[in-house]
Scaffold this motif. Sequence first.
Motif, PDB file in Angstrom:
ATOM      1  N   TYR A 182       0.843  -1.192   0.000  1.00 14.24           N
ATOM      2  CA  TYR A 182       0.000   0.000   0.000  1.00 14.24           C
ATOM      3  C   TYR A 182       0.882   1.247   0.000  1.00 14.24           C
ATOM      4  O   TYR A 182       1.882   1.307   0.705  1.00 14.24           O
ATOM      5  N   TYR A 183       0.466   2.213  -0.804  1.00 12.01           N
ATOM      6  CA  TYR A 183       1.274   3.410  -1.041  1.00 12.01           C
ATOM      7  C   TYR A 183       0.484   4.675  -0.735  1.00 12.01           C
ATOM      8  O   TYR A 183      -0.740   4.682  -0.750  1.00 12.01           O
ATOM      9  N   LEU A 184       1.243   5.731  -0.502  1.00  9.55           N
ATOM     10  CA  LEU A 184       0.704   7.090  -0.395  1.00  9.55           C
ATOM     11  C   LEU A 184       1.682   8.034  -1.084  1.00  9.55           C
ATOM     12  O   LEU A 184       2.889   7.767  -1.102  1.00  9.55           O
ATOM     13  N   PRO A 185       1.188   9.135  -1.624  1.00  7.21           N
ATOM     14  CA  PRO A 185       2.126  10.142  -2.135  1.00  7.21           C
ATOM     15  C   PRO A 185       2.950  10.715  -0.980  1.00  7.21           C
ATOM     16  O   PRO A 185       2.477  10.783   0.153  1.00  7.21           O
ATOM     17  N   ALA A 186       4.166  11.129  -1.289  1.00  7.07           N
ATOM     18  CA  ALA A 186       5.007  11.760  -0.277  1.00  7.07           C
ATOM     19  C   ALA A 186       4.427  13.114   0.123  1.00  7.07           C
ATOM     20  O   ALA A 186       4.677  13.592   1.222  1.00  7.07           O
ATOM     21  N   ALA A 187       3.629  13.705  -0.775  1.00  2.00           N
ATOM     22  CA  ALA A 187       3.007  15.007  -0.511  1.00  2.00           C
ATOM     23  C   ALA A 187       1.739  15.146  -1.340  1.00  2.00           C
ATOM     24  O   ALA A 187       1.541  14.438  -2.317  1.00  2.00           O
ATOM     25  N   LYS A 188       0.897  16.092  -0.933  1.00  2.00           N
ATOM     26  CA  LYS A 188      -0.353  16.352  -1.655  1.00  2.00           C
ATOM     27  C   LYS A 188      -0.101  17.045  -2.986  1.00  2.00           C
ATOM     28  O   LYS A 188      -0.868  16.896  -3.927  1.00  2.00           O
ATOM     29  N   ALA A 189       0.958  17.853  -3.053  1.00  2.00           N
ATOM     30  CA  ALA A 189       1.274  18.597  -4.273  1.00  2.00           C
ATOM     31  C   ALA A 189       2.771  18.528  -4.551  1.00  2.00           C
ATOM     32  O   ALA A 189       3.580  18.412  -3.633  1.00  2.00           O
TER      33      ALA A 189
END
Length: 191
Positions: A78-85
């Motif tokens: 499972y992954y998430l972006p390191a930042a929103k932008a």
Amino acid sequence: MKDILVLRELEQIKAISHPYRVEVFECFESDQPQSAKQIAEKLGEPHAKVNYHIKSLLKVGILELVDERVKSGIIEKYYLPAAKALVIDKSFVQNADDDMVQTMNQASISFFEKISEDYYRAAENPLQYRKYINHLNEYYLTHDEVKDIMEKVDVYIHELIKDKKDKTRKDVHPYNIAILGIPIVKPKKRG
């Protein structure tokens, strides 16, 4: 997850300059980790294709591995972006060589292609969604004036939308908001 990741390496910019990777990045709508399988289902694409592009974004730090779960004997990541932008470092832009300029242009084209796709899909559904377009044409500005306008508009818009990620509010629809400052380049005369 950070609010902004400043891209300071050529490999990061090259990774996000691929139009499909922009789509993958934008599939992470919330702070909920997602697997390559979940992203593939959202995009209607093969798992292997999505997984390849996730690995490319992971390698340069744009995505982060945040969890591993065993399901039916298979490890699901499972992954998430390191930042929103994502933002390209200003000093990096100022010192860009030809290869860097080409890479940044490709990144811009990738984001614009994504915006165009969203626009045309919405245009094909004229009654389902309202579209708002504000087009101001042919103003003569310096680079610094355009930059100043974009920065001020960005701050203003972020203030207006800062609490608008709640999908459960009544009568809400997802919108992309794009602000473009595009230089007008006249076509070359044919000789």
